[in-house]
Scaffold this active site. Structure first.
Site, PDB file in Angstrom:
ATOM      1  N   ALA A   1       0.885  -1.233   0.025  1.00  0.00           N
ATOM      2  CA  ALA A   1      -0.102  -0.055  -0.028  1.00  0.00           C
ATOM      3  C   ALA A   1       1.001   1.333  -0.201  1.00  0.00           C
ATOM      4  O   ALA A   1       2.133   1.093   0.477  1.00  0.00           O
ATOM      5  CB  ALA A   1      -0.853  -0.033   1.248  1.00  0.00           C
ATOM      6  N   ASP A   2       0.426   2.250  -0.501  1.00  0.00           N
ATOM      7  CA  ASP A   2       1.123   3.426  -0.292  1.00  0.00           C
ATOM      8  C   ASP A   2      -0.002   4.754  -0.242  1.00  0.00           C
ATOM      9  O   ASP A   2      -1.151   4.513  -0.648  1.00  0.00           O
ATOM     10  CB  ASP A   2       2.077   3.736  -1.587  1.00  0.00           C
ATOM     11  CG  ASP A   2       3.182   4.749  -1.519  1.00  0.00           C
ATOM     12  OD1 ASP A   2       3.764   4.474  -0.684  1.00  0.00           O
ATOM     13  OD2 ASP A   2       2.826   5.983  -2.103  1.00  0.00           O
ATOM     14  N   SER A   3       0.439   5.803   0.279  1.00  0.00           N
ATOM     15  CA  SER A   3      -0.527   6.999   0.441  1.00  0.00           C
ATOM     16  C   SER A   3       0.274   8.237  -0.339  1.00  0.00           C
ATOM     17  O   SER A   3       1.349   8.296  -0.328  1.00  0.00           O
ATOM     18  CB  SER A   3      -0.723   7.442   1.897  1.00  0.00           C
ATOM     19  OG  SER A   3      -1.157   6.288   2.629  1.00  0.00           O
TER      20      SER A   3
END
Length: 76
Positions: A70-72
């Site tokens: 995941a990444d933001s």
């Protein structure tokens, strides 16, 4: 044989969310380098690409596991 779930992130919030879901998992942060966004990429595309890069890097160390990358991205 049950394959282990690995979170390819050190994010405390992602850890909390998986714990709240009652999932059994391990945390193995990615060591992948994070390139700068390409001017042609949208923030969504960049976040998806980074999540994939992180998951692929960790999967190389744990090929029998199920990976969650995941990444933001914060956009001003």
């Amino acid at each position: 044989m049950k394959r282990p779930l690995i979170l390819a992130s050190a994010s405390p919030r992602r850890k909390e969310l998986l714990e709240l879901a009652g999932l059994d998992f391990k945390i193995m942060p990615s060591h992948a380098l994070e390139p700068q966004p390409d001017d042609s990429e949208s923030p969504e595309e960049y976040a998806q690409a980074m999540a994939r890069i992180k998951a692929v890097e960790v999967s190389g160390r744990h090929p029998d596991a199920v990976l969650l990358g995941a990444d933001s991205v914060v956009v001003a």
